[in-house]
Design a protein around this motif. Structure first.
Motif, PDB file in Angstrom:
ATOM      1  N   UNK A  22      39.988  -6.657  76.869  1.00  0.00           N
ATOM      2  CA  UNK A  22      39.382  -5.587  77.681  1.00  0.00           C
ATOM      3  C   UNK A  22      40.238  -4.316  77.732  1.00  0.00           C
ATOM      4  N   UNK A  23      41.553  -4.476  77.848  1.00  0.00           N
ATOM      5  CA  UNK A  23      42.426  -3.306  77.858  1.00  0.00           C
ATOM      6  C   UNK A  23      42.413  -2.588  76.509  1.00  0.00           C
ATOM      7  N   UNK A  24      42.395  -3.363  75.444  1.00  0.00           N
ATOM      8  CA  UNK A  24      42.361  -2.747  74.117  1.00  0.00           C
ATOM      9  C   UNK A  24      41.092  -1.938  73.936  1.00  0.00           C
ATOM     10  N   UNK A  25      39.955  -2.525  74.283  1.00  0.00           N
ATOM     11  CA  UNK A  25      38.671  -1.851  74.081  1.00  0.00           C
ATOM     12  C   UNK A  25      38.500  -0.667  75.027  1.00  0.00           C
ATOM     13  N   UNK A  26      38.814  -0.865  76.294  1.00  0.00           N
ATOM     14  CA  UNK A  26      38.548   0.178  77.284  1.00  0.00           C
ATOM     15  C   UNK A  26      39.597   1.289  77.325  1.00  0.00           C
ATOM     16  N   UNK A  27      40.834   0.970  77.008  1.00  0.00           N
ATOM     17  CA  UNK A  27      41.900   1.966  77.141  1.00  0.00           C
ATOM     18  C   UNK A  27      42.525   2.395  75.821  1.00  0.00           C
ATOM     19  N   UNK A 113      43.206  -4.845  91.486  1.00  0.00           N
ATOM     20  CA  UNK A 113      41.980  -5.421  90.940  1.00  0.00           C
ATOM     21  C   UNK A 113      41.876  -5.165  89.445  1.00  0.00           C
ATOM     22  N   UNK A 114      42.327  -3.997  89.016  1.00  0.00           N
ATOM     23  CA  UNK A 114      42.310  -3.637  87.603  1.00  0.00           C
ATOM     24  C   UNK A 114      43.134  -4.627  86.773  1.00  0.00           C
ATOM     25  N   UNK A 115      44.182  -5.155  87.354  1.00  0.00           N
ATOM     26  CA  UNK A 115      45.010  -6.143  86.674  1.00  0.00           C
ATOM     27  C   UNK A 115      44.573  -7.575  86.967  1.00  0.00           C
ATOM     28  N   UNK A 116      44.009  -7.800  88.142  1.00  0.00           N
ATOM     29  CA  UNK A 116      43.626  -9.158  88.532  1.00  0.00           C
ATOM     30  C   UNK A 116      42.432  -9.671  87.742  1.00  0.00           C
ATOM     31  N   UNK A 117      41.456  -8.839  87.454  1.00  0.00           N
ATOM     32  CA  UNK A 117      40.258  -9.305  86.754  1.00  0.00           C
ATOM     33  C   UNK A 117      40.545  -9.816  85.342  1.00  0.00           C
ATOM     34  N   UNK A 118      41.243  -9.064  84.501  1.00  0.00           N
ATOM     35  CA  UNK A 118      41.572  -9.633  83.188  1.00  0.00           C
ATOM     36  C   UNK A 118      42.499 -10.849  83.288  1.00  0.00           C
ATOM     37  N   UNK A 119      43.379 -10.864  84.288  1.00  0.00           N
ATOM     38  CA  UNK A 119      44.236 -12.031  84.495  1.00  0.00           C
ATOM     39  C   UNK A 119      43.426 -13.255  84.862  1.00  0.00           C
ATOM     40  N   UNK A 120      42.438 -13.057  85.729  1.00  0.00           N
ATOM     41  CA  UNK A 120      41.558 -14.161  86.115  1.00  0.00           C
ATOM     42  C   UNK A 120      40.774 -14.669  84.908  1.00  0.00           C
ATOM     43  N   UNK A 121      40.260 -13.757  84.110  1.00  0.00           N
ATOM     44  CA  UNK A 121      39.498 -14.145  82.925  1.00  0.00           C
ATOM     45  C   UNK A 121      40.382 -14.869  81.918  1.00  0.00           C
TER      46      UNK A 121
END
Length: 145
Positions: A22-27, A113-121
């Protein structure tokens, strides 16, 4: 033993992709696209790989520190099921990424939350992959199913 090591690294690999993609695609892709004139091919590759490298370090570290001891506890208690690992991965992924952010930012805010969501996934995917392998192993050994 080789099969267990392969399953472990497969779970870590899937979790790394789930947490870093997600970070790669979005950022990172937009960042690279906006500065193509100023970057070499090596710099572009590094910028694109950075979220995956960071995610991989967190997923591997969490799997070693939390996941393997959890496997020992769950297997001794007879709760060695895929769903247990998925839920534990979801919770631990959320907590680990949130605690890392909290340690760096010294506050809980919207970025958490920005870090928690990808961590949760990432935790959910890692736990699900590992849990499925553990269940298959039990079925093969005749202890489940």
């Amino acid at each position: 033993m080789k099969e267990a090591i392969a399953a472990f690294f497969r779970a870590v690999g899937w979790g790394t992709l789930a947490g870093g993609a997600p970070y790669t695609v979005l950022l990172m892709i937009p960042l690279v696209m906006s500065s193509l004139d100023y970057r070499s091919l090596a710099n572009i590759a590094l910028v694109l790989a950075y979220p995956l490298i960071l995610s991989g370090a967190f997923v591997l570290g969490s799997a070693l520190v939390f996941g393997l001891p959890l496997t020992a506890v769950l297997s001794r208690r007879g709760r060695d099921h895929g769903g247990s690992y998925a839920i534990a991965g979801l919770v631990l992924g959320t907590l680990v990424s949130s605690m890392i952010h909290l340690g760096l930012a010294r506050e809980i805010n919207a970025e958490t939350l920005f870090f928690a969501l990808p961590g949760a996934f990432a935790g959910l995917v890692t736990g699900t992959s590992w849990g499925r392998w553990r269940e298959r192993r039990q079925v093969d050994q005749g202890r489940l199913g």
